[in-house]
Structure formats: C-alpha cells, structure tokens
Scaffold this active site. Structure first.
Site, mmCIF file in Angstrom:
data_model
loop_
_atom_site.group_PDB
_atom_site.id
_atom_site.type_symbol
_atom_site.label_atom_id
_atom_site.label_comp_id
_atom_site.label_asym_id
_atom_site.label_seq_id
_atom_site.Cartn_x
_atom_site.Cartn_y
_atom_site.Cartn_z
ATOM 1 N N PHE A 151 34.043 -22.991 -27.268
ATOM 2 C CA PHE A 151 33.148 -22.656 -26.156
ATOM 3 C C PHE A 151 31.805 -22.271 -26.752
ATOM 4 O O PHE A 151 31.659 -21.221 -27.378
ATOM 5 C CB PHE A 151 33.679 -21.505 -25.302
ATOM 6 N N ASP A 236 28.735 -19.858 -34.904
ATOM 7 C CA ASP A 236 28.377 -19.373 -33.574
ATOM 8 C C ASP A 236 28.982 -17.983 -33.401
ATOM 9 O O ASP A 236 30.162 -17.835 -33.110
ATOM 10 C CB ASP A 236 28.898 -20.333 -32.499
ATOM 11 N N LYS A 265 23.838 -12.737 -26.557
ATOM 12 C CA LYS A 265 24.557 -11.699 -25.817
ATOM 13 C C LYS A 265 24.126 -10.295 -26.225
ATOM 14 O O LYS A 265 23.142 -9.774 -25.712
ATOM 15 C CB LYS A 265 26.071 -11.908 -25.931
#
Length: 412
Positions: A151, A236, A265
């Site tokens: 993801f 990531d 984030k």
C-alpha cells in the site's frame, strides 16, 4: 459561531451530521459512525461529549497525539508571520527543516511535498530519472520492482502496481513499468531485478496489509541485492517511520540505510500535510528546475511544523516510549491468543490483530470497540490494526486491551 439573522442556532447531532454527509460527499470512505469534534492527546470527543481513546492515530499521522503543545505552538507562531510563498520564492523556514530532517535520517537532500502519495510518486519519478541519467537505462525502459499486498497510495500510477482489486477495479488503463514479487521473498526479488531496474520500492513493514513484518534479514538482503545489482533501494516509511516501531525508522531494526526514504503522515504532526523524499545527493541531484514541483510543498507553515516534529524525534523520547510500551502491547495481545485472537504481529506501538472470524469481521470488532470507547480500524477480513499515539500511557494501553478482551468475549 453566531447564527444568521432570522434563524435559530441549533447544534447538529452526530446522526444529523452523518446523514448530512450522505448526499454531498463522495462515498469513497466507510468510516465508523463517530463524529469527532474535539481532541487532545490520546483522547477524542464527539459532538455529544462522548470520549474515546484513539488507538488508530490517523494511521500514524498523529504519532505525537492530538494537538501536541510544541507542535500547536510552532503552528501558531508561524501562522502569525507567514503561511505560503510557493516555491517561486525562498522562505525562512525551509532550510532548517531540510537540514534537520536530513540530519535525522542520515541522508543528504530533501524534496518536500505534501501527502504520502505525492512522496511516492515523486520517488518513482526521481528513480526513473536517475536510471536514465546515472545508470544508463535506455529511454522509457526503466522498471521498478514492488511487493505484492503493498500500500503506497491511491493515485492512478500507484494503483497500477497494487494487488488490491478494490483499489484497481475501474481505474485502468494502468501505468506500465512495474514488476510485482511476493513480499519477504529475496529469491523472487533477485529474479525480478535486471539491467532495466531503477529501484526496489518496499514498505519495511506492510501496514495496510495487516502490519506484516518480514523475516529478520530481509531488509538487509534487499539492501545487499540492490547494491550488487546497481539499483536504488526506496523505503516507504510513511506509516512505519518517525518513531512508530520504537526506532526513528523501521529500517533501523536491521541497521539498513536505503538510498531513498519516503516520509509523510507523522511528519506533519497531525496539523498540516507534510511529506518528503529524502535521499543521497547523487539521486535527488538529478532534478533540475521545472522538472518537478509543488505549490504547497515546503511551504513555511509546513516547514515550521515539520521542524518541530524533527525536534521532538531528536530527543529519542518517542522512540523509547514506543519501544517500552510496545512490550505491554505485545504481552497483552499474547494473553488474548486463543481467546478470540488467532494471531498477531507487532513492533513498537503498532500491531495487526487477526480475530477469529467466528467472532466477527474486523469491522464488527471495530464497532464493538467503539461502543466501549476505543477507536480502531479494520484492514481486511477479520484483521484490525492498533497504532495509538506514542504519547499513550501504560494505563491507557492496558485499558484498550481490556476493552478488546471484553468485545471478543462478548462475541463468543
């Protein structure tokens, strides 16, 4: 807010607000039926005043809790001075942000963006440019190897290499240039990398897949393979990074340094969207004026908040908290195995919990926890993920685990 003349002020209930969203908001989310109106630290409050312990933390965007005083103060201070210039001009906050972030990560240069998906897209562009200009891959032939069940976001390019059909169906044609191999499989990775490979792009821990932690040595193997094959290792760490796993970066559990690091984030402190590509100088150095950009990327407000986030991480306090409290989380989940939990994976303050399907789906368990005053979110099937703010106390964490036990017991 004062009601307009001739109208009567009325506080809208949670049910009112949920109902009001239906005809005017795109239906691309299926949130739990709770309407948050206020928050502080690890707690949120709905419009009726009901309090909930936040065990999701905005998918790690709220690593430092809601409205952390140092981050709110940094935002207020900057709001009174300057919010946006675009990158047409310099601003007085960006240099320090880039200096501090590169220092924290041990890499050389920073490309500031806004959202995590933008960081991933930017990393892909940089890797391809590097492959053509530095590695010598023929034009338009660069490939990037990724892992199944990944993801990395939901842009059209990113869903092109997703294996989640919900994210893909109806959005083709898809972007070429990606090869998908099983996660945690070095032999498959070795077979997929060739002279056209620009980069290997992986999550050190797969978050959306259910907090899937690879075998010890996998990340070291990826690092060794990419060096040997002459391609980039892109990590990531948008969800796994910035303290979540008990280290600044999840790759540090194997003392690995990637060529390119993707952050987001928590980098915005739960206040503004901030993301970044952080990389070696010879990698990010391939970009020249006009080849990539963002009106909001690196804006003064984002840079000021991002610097304050880095300052918090420089102390090591939050990494230590995640490491120490992670023991409570792991031990508490261990006691639930066989009592409604059929398995779990955890590292630091992050866990994927597989619930016995006979008890309910992940969604049903999440709804049960909501009724107990604890907010979590399911991933797939009967799996839920736990990712509380790193500011949570041991007592609060035990309370959440107690609520989970209660929900699982009621469901049997």
């Amino acid at each position: 807010m004062t009601a307009p003349t001739g109208t009567t002020a009325r506080t809208r209930t949670s049910a009112d607000l949920i109902s009001a969203e239906e005809p005017v908001l795109a239906h691309n989310y299926h949130p739990l039926p709770v309407v948050v109106a206020r928050a502080e630290g690890t707690w949120v409050e709905d419009v009726e005043g009901r309090r909930y312990l936040d065990m999701l933390a905005g998918y790690s965007a709220l690593n430092f809790g809601h409205r952390h005083p140092a981050l709110v103060e940094a935002a207020h201070r900057q709001l009174d001075r300057l919010t946006l210039t675009s990158r047409a001009f310099h601003n007085d906050q960006l240099a320090e942000f880039a200096e501090r972030l590169s220092g924290l990560t041990g890499l050389d240069m920073v490309l500031p963006m806004n959202t995590g998906a933008e960081a991933v897209e930017s990393g892909i562009k940089v890797a391809r440019k590097w492959a053509y200009e530095v590695k010598g891959v023929p034009a338009d032939q660069a490939t990037i190897v990724v892992a199944a069940e990944n993801f990395h976001g939901r842009t059209t390019t990113i869903v092109s290499f997703s294996t989640d059909e919900t994210a893909r169906a109806g959005f083709g044609p898809f972007t070429p240039g990606f090869r998908i191999v099983p996660y945690n499989d070095l032999a498959a990775l070795e077979a997929a990398v060739d002279e056209t490979t620009a980069a290997v792009l992986i999550e050190p821990i797969q978050g959306e897949a259910g907090v899937i932690i690879p075998d010890e040595g996998y990340l070291t193997g990826v690092r060794e393979l990419t060096r040997r094959k002459g391609c980039l290792f892109i990590a990531d760490e948008i969800q796994s990074g910035l303290g979540r796993t008990g280290r600044t970066l999840a790759v540090e559990h194997e003392q690995v340094v990637p060529d390119v690091l993707l952050l987001g984030k928590a980098l915005g402190g739960g206040i503004v969207p901030v993301s970044a590509v952080v990389a070696r100088r010879d990698v990010l150095g391939v970009l020249r004026p006009g080849e990539h950009g963002s009106t909001f990327g690196g804006n003064p407000l984002a840079a000021a908040v991002g610097t304050a986030v880095v300052e918090l991480l420089e102390t090591g306090e939050f990494q230590r908290r995640a490491d120490e409290l992670g023991v409570i989380l792991r031990d508490g989940l261990s006691t639930l195995v066989g009592k409604g939990v059929i398995g779990f994976r955890s590292r630091g303050l992050w866990a994927g919990v597989d619930v016995d399907p006979a008890i309910g789906t992940g969604r049903e368990v999440s709804e049960g926890l909501m009724r107990e005053g604890v907010l979590v979110k399911d991933t797939h099937g009967s799996t839920i993920r736990l990712a509380p703010p790193l500011t949570i106390t041991g007592e609060e964490l035990r309370s959440a685990l107690g609520a989970l036990e209660k929900v699982l017991t009621q469901g049997r």
